[in-house]
Write an enzyme that holds these catalytic residues in place. Sequence first.
Site, PDB file in Angstrom:
ATOM      1  N   ARG A 234       0.851  -1.192   0.000  1.00 47.33           N
ATOM      2  CA  ARG A 234       0.000   0.000   0.000  1.00 47.33           C
ATOM      3  C   ARG A 234       0.891   1.248   0.000  1.00 47.33           C
ATOM      4  O   ARG A 234       1.921   1.284   0.694  1.00 47.33           O
ATOM      5  CB  ARG A 234      -0.919   0.053   1.231  1.00 47.33           C
ATOM      6  CG  ARG A 234      -2.133  -0.865   1.164  1.00 47.33           C
ATOM      7  CD  ARG A 234      -3.129  -0.450   0.071  1.00 47.33           C
ATOM      8  NE  ARG A 234      -4.272  -1.346  -0.011  1.00 47.33           N
ATOM      9  CZ  ARG A 234      -4.367  -2.407  -0.805  1.00 47.33           C
ATOM     10  NH1 ARG A 234      -3.371  -2.735  -1.617  1.00 47.33           N
ATOM     11  NH2 ARG A 234      -5.464  -3.142  -0.822  1.00 47.33           N
ATOM     12  N   GLU A 263      -2.553   7.436  -5.133  1.00 48.77           N
ATOM     13  CA  GLU A 263      -2.885   6.724  -6.380  1.00 48.77           C
ATOM     14  C   GLU A 263      -4.336   6.871  -6.804  1.00 48.77           C
ATOM     15  O   GLU A 263      -4.655   6.745  -7.986  1.00 48.77           O
ATOM     16  CB  GLU A 263      -2.510   5.239  -6.273  1.00 48.77           C
ATOM     17  CG  GLU A 263      -3.375   4.432  -5.324  1.00 48.77           C
ATOM     18  CD  GLU A 263      -3.008   2.947  -5.321  1.00 48.77           C
ATOM     19  OE1 GLU A 263      -1.817   2.632  -5.164  1.00 48.77           O
ATOM     20  OE2 GLU A 263      -3.925   2.118  -5.472  1.00 48.77           O
ATOM     21  N   HIS A 295      -0.823  -0.313  -9.729  1.00 51.62           N
ATOM     22  CA  HIS A 295      -1.608  -1.278  -8.936  1.00 51.62           C
ATOM     23  C   HIS A 295      -2.033  -2.464  -9.816  1.00 51.62           C
ATOM     24  O   HIS A 295      -3.209  -2.784  -9.936  1.00 51.62           O
ATOM     25  CB  HIS A 295      -2.831  -0.607  -8.297  1.00 51.62           C
ATOM     26  CG  HIS A 295      -3.169  -1.227  -6.971  1.00 51.62           C
ATOM     27  ND1 HIS A 295      -3.373  -0.501  -5.829  1.00 51.62           N
ATOM     28  CD2 HIS A 295      -3.334  -2.529  -6.604  1.00 51.62           C
ATOM     29  CE1 HIS A 295      -3.652  -1.310  -4.833  1.00 51.62           C
ATOM     30  NE2 HIS A 295      -3.624  -2.547  -5.274  1.00 51.62           N
TER      31      HIS A 295
HETATM   32  P1  NAI Z   1      -1.829 -11.252   5.071  1.00 53.41           P
HETATM   33  O1  NAI Z   1      -2.834 -10.772   6.052  1.00 53.41           O
HETATM   34  O2  NAI Z   1      -1.806 -12.692   4.677  1.00 53.41           O
HETATM   35  O3  NAI Z   1      -0.356 -10.895   5.612  1.00 53.41           O
HETATM   36  C1  NAI Z   1      -0.010  -9.668   6.152  1.00 53.41           C
HETATM   37  C2  NAI Z   1       1.082  -9.938   7.185  1.00 53.41           C
HETATM   38  O4  NAI Z   1       1.550  -8.673   7.653  1.00 53.41           O
HETATM   39  C3  NAI Z   1       0.570 -10.703   8.401  1.00 53.41           C
HETATM   40  O5  NAI Z   1       1.417 -11.808   8.652  1.00 53.41           O
HETATM   41  C4  NAI Z   1       0.628  -9.677   9.536  1.00 53.41           C
HETATM   42  O6  NAI Z   1       0.928 -10.252  10.802  1.00 53.41           O
HETATM   43  C5  NAI Z   1       1.747  -8.764   9.050  1.00 53.41           C
HETATM   44  N1  NAI Z   1       1.739  -7.421   9.634  1.00 53.41           N
HETATM   45  C6  NAI Z   1       0.691  -6.636   9.929  1.00 53.41           C
HETATM   46  N2  NAI Z   1       1.118  -5.459  10.426  1.00 53.41           N
HETATM   47  C7  NAI Z   1       2.474  -5.518  10.430  1.00 53.41           C
HETATM   48  C8  NAI Z   1       3.482  -4.614  10.820  1.00 53.41           C
HETATM   49  N3  NAI Z   1       3.191  -3.413  11.325  1.00 53.41           N
HETATM   50  N4  NAI Z   1       4.778  -5.013  10.708  1.00 53.41           N
HETATM   51  C9  NAI Z   1       5.080  -6.236  10.227  1.00 53.41           C
HETATM   52  N5  NAI Z   1       4.155  -7.138   9.825  1.00 53.41           N
HETATM   53  C10 NAI Z   1       2.872  -6.775   9.931  1.00 53.41           C
HETATM   54  O7  NAI Z   1      -1.982 -10.323   3.796  1.00 53.41           O
HETATM   55  P2  NAI Z   1      -1.464 -10.606   2.317  1.00 53.41           P
HETATM   56  O8  NAI Z   1      -2.522 -11.320   1.550  1.00 53.41           O
HETATM   57  O9  NAI Z   1      -0.116 -11.167   2.369  1.00 53.41           O
HETATM   58  O10 NAI Z   1      -1.442  -9.107   1.729  1.00 53.41           O
HETATM   59  C11 NAI Z   1      -0.530  -8.145   2.214  1.00 53.41           C
HETATM   60  C12 NAI Z   1      -0.893  -6.790   1.646  1.00 53.41           C
HETATM   61  O11 NAI Z   1      -0.662  -6.781   0.238  1.00 53.41           O
HETATM   62  C13 NAI Z   1      -2.394  -6.424   1.748  1.00 53.41           C
HETATM   63  O12 NAI Z   1      -2.701  -5.899   3.017  1.00 53.41           O
HETATM   64  C14 NAI Z   1      -2.540  -5.394   0.665  1.00 53.41           C
HETATM   65  O13 NAI Z   1      -2.266  -4.122   1.203  1.00 53.41           O
HETATM   66  C15 NAI Z   1      -1.446  -5.752  -0.343  1.00 53.41           C
HETATM   67  N6  NAI Z   1      -1.987  -6.233  -1.618  1.00 53.41           N
HETATM   68  C16 NAI Z   1      -1.607  -5.600  -2.774  1.00 53.41           C
HETATM   69  C17 NAI Z   1      -2.081  -6.024  -3.996  1.00 53.41           C
HETATM   70  C18 NAI Z   1      -1.659  -5.364  -5.290  1.00 53.41           C
HETATM   71  O14 NAI Z   1      -2.267  -5.631  -6.353  1.00 53.41           O
HETATM   72  N7  NAI Z   1      -0.634  -4.538  -5.305  1.00 53.41           N
HETATM   73  C19 NAI Z   1      -3.057  -7.119  -4.095  1.00 53.41           C
HETATM   74  C20 NAI Z   1      -3.340  -7.763  -2.825  1.00 53.41           C
HETATM   75  C21 NAI Z   1      -2.841  -7.305  -1.638  1.00 53.41           C
END
Ligand code: NAI
Length: 332
Positions: A234, A263, A295
Amino acid sequence: MKIAFFSTQPYDKIFFDRLNVSHRFTIDYYETHLGPHIAHTVKNTETVCVFVNDKLNAEVIETLSNNGVKIIALRCAGFNNVDIEAAKRYGIKVCRVPAYSPEAVAEHTVAMLLTMNRKIHKAYNRVREQNFSLNGLLGSNLAGKTVGVIGTGKIGKAFIRIMLGFGCKIWAHDIYPDNSLTEQGVQYVSSEQVLKEADILSLHCPLTPENHYLINRQTINLMKTGVVLLNTSRGGLINTVDIIEGLKTKQIGALCIDVYEQEEKLFFRDLSSNIIQDDNIQRLMSFPNVLITAHQAFFTEEALKEIAEITLENIAKISTEQMDDNSPSMLT
Ligand code: NAI
């Protein structure tokens, strides 16, 4: 049942119409974002379907609730653009697509890294101009490099799997470390240590109030000179003004971003004939060592199919009261 579908792109319609055949919802597609300017027009529908740049703050949620909306269905994983507490107050159910092909995002992150590291974008243009010189295209091996990963959830893990395959060392930070990764040789350390040790740093955590501007002047100063920074998570994780400064001082060796903090005014549109008013993105685009995609990381056949399938299933289950409140899709 009716669904008001915002921020529609042509490909959304194709995938949702295809998968709606079995559900038979009436989907009204709108190109506009959902936000304060338009919320009052949402009427005669219990469900709105939104994406990453729709802005559902407390004011919008109050208006939607007053107009009878009962379900907000996010067709994405991140939910930083929805005021979840406000939705809870108004008894609106909010669901999302917690996992749709994490590999899509992880593979795009690696594609950006390889493009930048081996200067493929420059080579492509050069060869088309019959310039077969290698000057200026020098890259470096990924094998043996230390890759720092912040956030080792679904996407972080998929990214780590690929980078381990390249022979990289992985230093990671997550507020909930994953033991299965430690067994594969991943070292969990503090976020400060990750920033200090990484040759390549990739962000895979959600945007939260705690980690807004995780990458800022102070944290950039902790990093190795010449670090390659990747952000497909993000935009708000990076302070753009500070990263521009870091690029100018060469503390940041290269930047690859698929997300940008402003964005919503730019991405998902063709602005090729417009005058862009955002000076920061213009400055970023002017650096030879910055690669920006709009994105796009989620954008694969497999991911779009899963997004449509899970979103429609979420709506069907909530509206027939068959959704388990503990389902990872549910946010309220
Ligand atoms: P997820 O929920 O499986 O993993 C996120 C991880 O980040 C979790 O293990 C959590 O404990 C950790 N986390 C949360 N806050 C944290 C912090 N302050 N410091 C360190 N670790 C922290 O989510 P997933 O599916 O891996 O997605 C991650 C992010 O990717 C989403 O939140 C979204 O913002 C982004 N995303 C971007 C996309 C794109 O097209 N560019 C598409 C899908 C997701």
